[in-house]
Design a protein around this motif. Sequence first.
Motif, PDB file in Angstrom:
ATOM      1  N   LEU A 232       0.831  -1.196   0.000  1.00 36.71           N
ATOM      2  CA  LEU A 232       0.000   0.000   0.000  1.00 36.71           C
ATOM      3  C   LEU A 232       0.870   1.253   0.000  1.00 36.71           C
ATOM      4  N   THR A 233       0.509   2.215  -0.843  1.00 34.99           N
ATOM      5  CA  THR A 233       1.272   3.467  -0.927  1.00 34.99           C
ATOM      6  C   THR A 233       0.688   4.506   0.027  1.00 34.99           C
ATOM      7  N   VAL A 234       1.357   5.643   0.102  1.00 33.82           N
ATOM      8  CA  VAL A 234       0.854   6.760   0.895  1.00 33.82           C
ATOM      9  C   VAL A 234      -0.311   7.418   0.165  1.00 33.82           C
ATOM     10  N   LEU A 235      -0.927   8.381   0.802  1.00 33.24           N
ATOM     11  CA  LEU A 235      -2.067   9.083   0.222  1.00 33.24           C
ATOM     12  C   LEU A 235      -1.641  10.025  -0.903  1.00 33.24           C
ATOM     13  N   THR A 236      -2.536  10.243  -1.840  1.00 31.33           N
ATOM     14  CA  THR A 236      -2.353  11.350  -2.778  1.00 31.33           C
ATOM     15  C   THR A 236      -2.718  12.645  -2.066  1.00 31.33           C
ATOM     16  N   ARG A 237      -2.273  13.761  -2.590  1.00 33.12           N
ATOM     17  CA  ARG A 237      -2.613  15.048  -1.986  1.00 33.12           C
ATOM     18  C   ARG A 237      -4.130  15.273  -2.014  1.00 33.12           C
ATOM     19  N   ALA A 238      -4.778  14.840  -3.099  1.00 34.35           N
ATOM     20  CA  ALA A 238      -6.228  15.039  -3.220  1.00 34.35           C
ATOM     21  C   ALA A 238      -6.977  14.314  -2.107  1.00 34.35           C
ATOM     22  N   ASP A 239      -6.530  13.102  -1.772  1.00 30.05           N
ATOM     23  CA  ASP A 239      -7.197  12.362  -0.706  1.00 30.05           C
ATOM     24  C   ASP A 239      -6.950  12.997   0.656  1.00 30.05           C
ATOM     25  N   ALA A 240      -5.729  13.478   0.894  1.00 35.48           N
ATOM     26  CA  ALA A 240      -5.437  14.164   2.150  1.00 35.48           C
ATOM     27  C   ALA A 240      -6.246  15.460   2.266  1.00 35.48           C
ATOM     28  N   GLU A 241      -6.394  16.166   1.155  1.00 38.22           N
ATOM     29  CA  GLU A 241      -7.202  17.400   1.159  1.00 38.22           C
ATOM     30  C   GLU A 241      -8.668  17.095   1.435  1.00 38.22           C
ATOM     31  N   LEU A 242      -9.141  15.976   0.904  1.00 41.50           N
ATOM     32  CA  LEU A 242     -10.516  15.565   1.172  1.00 41.50           C
ATOM     33  C   LEU A 242     -10.723  15.317   2.662  1.00 41.50           C
TER      34      LEU A 242
END
Length: 363
Positions: A232-242
């Motif tokens: 599993l990778t880290v979050l994308t910025r879009a998901d963290a912003e969500l």
Amino acid sequence: MTLLIRRQGRGQRLSWTRYWIPRGGAVELDDDGFLLPPLQGRAYGTNLECRTLDALADIPCLLLVGDTGLGKSWEVEDYAARIADRPAQREPELLVTADISTFQSAEELHRRVFEHEDVLAWKSRSSVLNLILDSFDESPLRRDILSQALVRGIEDLPRERLRLRLACRTAELPPDVRTLLASHFEGVRRPILPAHTGVELPSAEGVDAGAATSTGAASESIRSPAFAEYELTVLTRADAELAAAERLGSAEEATRFFNAVSEVGAGWFAARPQTLESLLHRFRVGQSMDVTQAELYRSLCLRLVDPRPVSTIRGASTTMVVSKNERYHVVTRLCAMMIFANRPSLLLDGGSRSEAQSLELSE
């Protein structure tokens, strides 16, 4: 259809698109440490090996690993829920999921999973069984006993119609499990997926939540291996912003939060669900973000060892008998010993070591 995994709080989860990469593969991150969304179609590609679990659905055996706090269990549970929500087929797929950490013996695991009435009935059918096993690393059983019990149970299942997903922390996966499963699934023939199945290349404009990336053309058929390990990778910025907009109440507050994160160089923490939640809590209650990375790291560790009531394996609630600072100092010393002694894991049960390099508490 049987759902054994605990799914409390699923309604409050965010609509993230989580990506997995072949274990040991490299990923491209942005300047703050967030995953760059997989893109294809420009002069170069980005994170072309990233896949969603839905895009890996035809692989018979998947080992799903990842570091602590990345959200493996939530993603695996959400994947199981998506399978359960699929439209009924003429020969419906069977879904059996289990939280391995709840089993107190190898016999209980075998009885509740491999001798489950749905699994026994499935053997005489022609449908697919999705067997999803989570929390291998949290099992109270010794790793060698657990590994043998899993492999023994899987050996009795028809390989061609089995879709096994086993989730575990990266450092806790015994090498023998990987070897035995790879050998067991060797030679299983996989069907060719036509292009209309939805396994497509992502475009430069965005990536569909269920899409996979590939170096081949979208019109070509895609073959999948019978066994694979994905991390599993880290979050994308879009998901963290969500997540920030949801937790802080507005996009404006989320922007302020990420500006503060960038200023102190805390993107590495914000790209991981567990520490992102701690950062958002710190920001929401008005604690200063203008601290050094070392101070921020210590505050996040203290939050992780906070002696709040926790749920035990049997479901009872209990309160820690030591203070937060006492737990922090104990964990700090254990970590220091593991680093200086070059031991990658900690052996708690006092039995046979699953890996020779484990650090025993008696040491």
